[in-house]
Scaffold this motif. Structure first.
Motif, PDB file in Angstrom:
ATOM      1  N   LYS A 127       0.832  -1.205   0.000  1.00  0.00           N
ATOM      2  CA  LYS A 127       0.000   0.000   0.000  1.00  0.00           C
ATOM      3  C   LYS A 127       0.864   1.250   0.000  1.00  0.00           C
ATOM      4  O   LYS A 127       0.588   2.231  -0.689  1.00  0.00           O
ATOM      5  CB  LYS A 127      -0.925  -0.022   1.217  1.00  0.00           C
ATOM      6  CG  LYS A 127      -1.888   1.146   1.286  1.00  0.00           C
ATOM      7  CD  LYS A 127      -2.809   1.021   2.494  1.00  0.00           C
ATOM      8  CE  LYS A 127      -3.787   2.188   2.566  1.00  0.00           C
ATOM      9  NZ  LYS A 127      -4.682   2.071   3.755  1.00  0.00           N
ATOM     10  N   LEU A 128       1.949   1.231   0.807  1.00  0.00           N
ATOM     11  CA  LEU A 128       2.909   2.326   0.877  1.00  0.00           C
ATOM     12  C   LEU A 128       4.292   1.776   0.581  1.00  0.00           C
ATOM     13  O   LEU A 128       4.643   0.676   1.040  1.00  0.00           O
ATOM     14  CB  LEU A 128       2.891   2.986   2.259  1.00  0.00           C
ATOM     15  CG  LEU A 128       1.551   3.591   2.705  1.00  0.00           C
ATOM     16  CD1 LEU A 128       1.630   4.028   4.157  1.00  0.00           C
ATOM     17  CD2 LEU A 128       1.163   4.755   1.803  1.00  0.00           C
ATOM     18  N   SER A 129       5.099   2.514  -0.149  1.00  0.00           N
ATOM     19  CA  SER A 129       6.391   1.985  -0.599  1.00  0.00           C
ATOM     20  C   SER A 129       7.324   1.638   0.551  1.00  0.00           C
ATOM     21  O   SER A 129       8.115   0.696   0.456  1.00  0.00           O
ATOM     22  CB  SER A 129       7.073   2.995  -1.533  1.00  0.00           C
ATOM     23  OG  SER A 129       7.277   4.231  -0.861  1.00  0.00           O
ATOM     24  N   ASP A 130       7.274   2.397   1.664  1.00  0.00           N
ATOM     25  CA  ASP A 130       8.165   2.151   2.798  1.00  0.00           C
ATOM     26  C   ASP A 130       7.540   1.271   3.871  1.00  0.00           C
ATOM     27  O   ASP A 130       8.133   1.062   4.933  1.00  0.00           O
ATOM     28  CB  ASP A 130       8.588   3.481   3.438  1.00  0.00           C
ATOM     29  CG  ASP A 130       9.582   4.242   2.577  1.00  0.00           C
ATOM     30  OD1 ASP A 130      10.424   3.584   1.933  1.00  0.00           O
ATOM     31  OD2 ASP A 130       9.508   5.485   2.548  1.00  0.00           O
ATOM     32  N   GLU A 131       6.351   0.746   3.594  1.00  0.00           N
ATOM     33  CA  GLU A 131       5.616   0.018   4.619  1.00  0.00           C
ATOM     34  C   GLU A 131       6.351  -1.228   5.101  1.00  0.00           C
ATOM     35  O   GLU A 131       6.198  -1.652   6.247  1.00  0.00           O
ATOM     36  CB  GLU A 131       4.239  -0.368   4.069  1.00  0.00           C
ATOM     37  CG  GLU A 131       3.300  -0.974   5.089  1.00  0.00           C
ATOM     38  CD  GLU A 131       1.949  -1.293   4.488  1.00  0.00           C
ATOM     39  OE1 GLU A 131       1.005  -1.535   5.253  1.00  0.00           O
ATOM     40  OE2 GLU A 131       1.837  -1.301   3.230  1.00  0.00           O
ATOM     41  N   VAL A 132       7.161  -1.830   4.249  1.00  0.00           N
ATOM     42  CA  VAL A 132       7.846  -3.058   4.619  1.00  0.00           C
ATOM     43  C   VAL A 132       8.928  -2.799   5.650  1.00  0.00           C
ATOM     44  O   VAL A 132       9.254  -3.666   6.466  1.00  0.00           O
ATOM     45  CB  VAL A 132       8.428  -3.749   3.362  1.00  0.00           C
ATOM     46  CG1 VAL A 132       9.590  -2.934   2.785  1.00  0.00           C
ATOM     47  CG2 VAL A 132       8.865  -5.176   3.668  1.00  0.00           C
ATOM     48  N   LYS A 133       9.504  -1.599   5.674  1.00  0.00           N
ATOM     49  CA  LYS A 133      10.617  -1.293   6.579  1.00  0.00           C
ATOM     50  C   LYS A 133      10.111  -0.921   7.965  1.00  0.00           C
ATOM     51  O   LYS A 133       8.951  -0.570   8.151  1.00  0.00           O
ATOM     52  CB  LYS A 133      11.476  -0.176   5.990  1.00  0.00           C
ATOM     53  CG  LYS A 133      12.155  -0.550   4.688  1.00  0.00           C
ATOM     54  CD  LYS A 133      13.064   0.543   4.172  1.00  0.00           C
ATOM     55  CE  LYS A 133      12.305   1.716   3.628  1.00  0.00           C
ATOM     56  NZ  LYS A 133      13.173   2.719   2.961  1.00  0.00           N
ATOM     57  N   PHE A 134      11.025  -0.972   8.935  1.00  0.00           N
ATOM     58  CA  PHE A 134      10.679  -0.611  10.307  1.00  0.00           C
ATOM     59  C   PHE A 134      11.065   0.842  10.578  1.00  0.00           C
ATOM     60  O   PHE A 134      12.135   1.295  10.178  1.00  0.00           O
ATOM     61  CB  PHE A 134      11.397  -1.535  11.299  1.00  0.00           C
ATOM     62  CG  PHE A 134      10.875  -2.938  11.299  1.00  0.00           C
ATOM     63  CD1 PHE A 134       9.809  -3.308  12.109  1.00  0.00           C
ATOM     64  CD2 PHE A 134      11.448  -3.902  10.479  1.00  0.00           C
ATOM     65  CE1 PHE A 134       9.321  -4.600  12.105  1.00  0.00           C
ATOM     66  CE2 PHE A 134      10.973  -5.208  10.466  1.00  0.00           C
ATOM     67  CZ  PHE A 134       9.906  -5.554  11.278  1.00  0.00           C
ATOM     68  N   LYS A 135      10.184   1.535  11.291  1.00  0.00           N
ATOM     69  CA  LYS A 135      10.466   2.922  11.635  1.00  0.00           C
ATOM     70  C   LYS A 135      11.560   3.007  12.694  1.00  0.00           C
ATOM     71  O   LYS A 135      11.648   2.170  13.588  1.00  0.00           O
ATOM     72  CB  LYS A 135       9.198   3.604  12.179  1.00  0.00           C
ATOM     73  CG  LYS A 135       8.090   3.791  11.159  1.00  0.00           C
ATOM     74  CD  LYS A 135       6.895   4.477  11.811  1.00  0.00           C
ATOM     75  CE  LYS A 135       5.751   4.646  10.826  1.00  0.00           C
ATOM     76  NZ  LYS A 135       4.567   5.284  11.457  1.00  0.00           N
ATOM     77  N   MET A 136      12.373   4.047  12.603  1.00  0.00           N
ATOM     78  CA  MET A 136      13.334   4.341  13.657  1.00  0.00           C
ATOM     79  C   MET A 136      12.585   4.891  14.874  1.00  0.00           C
ATOM     80  O   MET A 136      11.542   5.543  14.726  1.00  0.00           O
ATOM     81  CB  MET A 136      14.364   5.351  13.172  1.00  0.00           C
ATOM     82  CG  MET A 136      15.314   4.787  12.123  1.00  0.00           C
ATOM     83  SD  MET A 136      16.599   5.983  11.665  1.00  0.00           S
ATOM     84  CE  MET A 136      17.649   4.946  10.618  1.00  0.00           C
ATOM     85  N   PRO A 137      13.090   4.638  16.080  1.00  0.00           N
ATOM     86  CA  PRO A 137      12.365   5.056  17.292  1.00  0.00           C
ATOM     87  C   PRO A 137      12.044   6.538  17.337  1.00  0.00           C
ATOM     88  O   PRO A 137      10.960   6.930  17.799  1.00  0.00           O
ATOM     89  CB  PRO A 137      13.324   4.662  18.419  1.00  0.00           C
ATOM     90  CG  PRO A 137      14.141   3.547  17.847  1.00  0.00           C
ATOM     91  CD  PRO A 137      14.304   3.873  16.392  1.00  0.00           C
ATOM     92  N   GLN A 138      12.949   7.390  16.862  1.00  0.00           N
ATOM     93  CA  GLN A 138      12.714   8.833  16.954  1.00  0.00           C
ATOM     94  C   GLN A 138      11.547   9.284  16.079  1.00  0.00           C
ATOM     95  O   GLN A 138      11.047  10.410  16.237  1.00  0.00           O
ATOM     96  CB  GLN A 138      13.973   9.625  16.584  1.00  0.00           C
ATOM     97  CG  GLN A 138      14.457   9.420  15.152  1.00  0.00           C
ATOM     98  CD  GLN A 138      15.501   8.323  15.044  1.00  0.00           C
ATOM     99  OE1 GLN A 138      15.490   7.396  15.848  1.00  0.00           O
ATOM    100  NE2 GLN A 138      16.402   8.443  14.093  1.00  0.00           N
ATOM    101  N   SER A 139      11.094   8.426  15.153  1.00  0.00           N
ATOM    102  CA  SER A 139       9.978   8.798  14.288  1.00  0.00           C
ATOM    103  C   SER A 139       8.673   8.978  15.054  1.00  0.00           C
ATOM    104  O   SER A 139       7.750   9.630  14.585  1.00  0.00           O
ATOM    105  CB  SER A 139       9.792   7.754  13.184  1.00  0.00           C
ATOM    106  OG  SER A 139      10.920   7.722  12.320  1.00  0.00           O
ATOM    107  N   ASP A 140       8.585   8.389  16.249  1.00  0.00           N
ATOM    108  CA  ASP A 140       7.363   8.504  17.045  1.00  0.00           C
ATOM    109  C   ASP A 140       7.217   9.886  17.675  1.00  0.00           C
ATOM    110  O   ASP A 140       6.131  10.270  18.101  1.00  0.00           O
ATOM    111  CB  ASP A 140       7.355   7.434  18.145  1.00  0.00           C
ATOM    112  CG  ASP A 140       7.239   6.028  17.554  1.00  0.00           C
ATOM    113  OD1 ASP A 140       6.657   5.891  16.471  1.00  0.00           O
ATOM    114  OD2 ASP A 140       7.739   5.083  18.194  1.00  0.00           O
ATOM    115  N   THR A 141       8.317  10.617  17.777  1.00  0.00           N
ATOM    116  CA  THR A 141       8.271  11.944  18.405  1.00  0.00           C
ATOM    117  C   THR A 141       8.707  13.052  17.455  1.00  0.00           C
ATOM    118  O   THR A 141       9.032  14.135  17.886  1.00  0.00           O
ATOM    119  CB  THR A 141       9.174  11.958  19.654  1.00  0.00           C
ATOM    120  OG1 THR A 141      10.509  11.610  19.270  1.00  0.00           O
ATOM    121  CG2 THR A 141       8.677  10.961  20.693  1.00  0.00           C
TER     122      THR A 141
END
Length: 286
Positions: A52-66
């Motif tokens: 659905k989204l091109s980056d959906e397969v990858k994991f977010k870095m922790p700082q992305s939550d803030t």
């Protein structure tokens, strides 16, 4: 004579000067069991266009939550596994990749529906074995290794029966599990013990960094004396499989794999709460 493979797990770092233990272990674990679609590198990347989204397969870095800026850990193309895991004759996706710092790896599950890959869930560890065992049954194993001040590695077995993903057990072991395939560990335990104490020694902890906290200080204090560290104690009958036997100071110590157990109290194995837990450790019995 077949060498018990799990001896390598607990004693991987007890290596002689010429590295014999490492060579034996690596030779026995060089070919993963993978019943997956054999796409070319380009075909694998093309499959990701179904997300659905091109980056959906990858994991977010922790700082992305803030932060307003979403950043991702790099894509590991070797962690892309396409296989029909839910029995509908369409290749689904298991992606094992970096999910945190200090080498933390998790796996995302995507199912193929109407020419799209739809995210379903995230499970701990990286896929090391994937095997179709029936018309609509897929078994896969994941390895989750300790990081930071942790010292417990885990092997998690899942069964995908039709549309349902079932965790069959989680196996805990002191140290890092280094395997690319999966040895046979599903033999039925045959030795009944009236009670069970499981231990680890200083060589088992050698691959870990148990530096912080009261619990790990307690472990270090015991290891400095050269004694075995008691990991758990069960005052009830337990079934085990004997994997290996060694003699220390004229006493026999057995490396054993337990049956599935529930809610282990006061265990030094990390994350031992819950059901369907199995453990590997050293014990003594006549």
């Amino acid at each position: 004579m077949r060498i018990p493979i799990f001896v390598m797990f607990l004693l991987l770092f007890r290596v002689t000067s010429h590295g014999q233990m490492n060579r034996i272990f690596n030779r026995m674990n060089t070919v993963p069991l993978m019943d997956e679609v054999q796409y070319s590198p380009q075909e694998r990347m093309d499959q990701l266009k179904l997300l659905k989204l091109s980056d959906e397969v990858k994991f977010k870095m922790p700082q992305s939550d803030t932060s307003d800026l979403i950043e991702y850990f790099p894509l590991d193309t070797l962690g892309l596994h396409f296989a029909d895991i839910n029995g509908d004759d369409q290749p689904d996706l298991l992606y094992s990749g970096q999910a945190g710092y200090s080498g933390v790896l998790h796996t995302k599950v995507f199912y193929r529906k109407n020419d799209s890959l739809i995210f379903d869930s995230t499970i701990p560890g990286r896929v090391v074995s994937l095997e179709k065992v029936g018309e609509n049954r897929m078994v896969f194993y994941l390895v989750s290794n300790p990081c930071c001040d942790s010292y417990t590695g885990q092997i998690i077995k899942y069964l995908h029966l039709g549309p349902t993903l079932i965790r069959q057990y989680t196996l805990s072991i002191v140290g890092e599990v280094k395997t690319r395939g999966m040895p046979a560990i599903d033999n039925e335990p045959v030795k009944s013990l009236p009670q069970l104490d499981l231990y680890a020694d200083q060589f088992d902890f050698r691959s870990t960094t148990t530096y912080f906290g009261d619990r790990t200080n307690e472990i270090h204090a015991i290891l400095r004396t050269g004694k075995m560290v008691k990991l758990l104690s069960l005052d009830r009958p337990v079934l085990v499989e004997i994997l290996y036997t060694k003699t220390i100071d004229e006493q026999k110590w057995h490396l054993v794999l337990t049956e599935s157990l529930d809610d282990i109290p006061n265990s030094l194995y990390e994350w031992s709460e819950g059901d369907k837990m199995r453990f590997i450790g050293w014990t003594k019995f006549e």
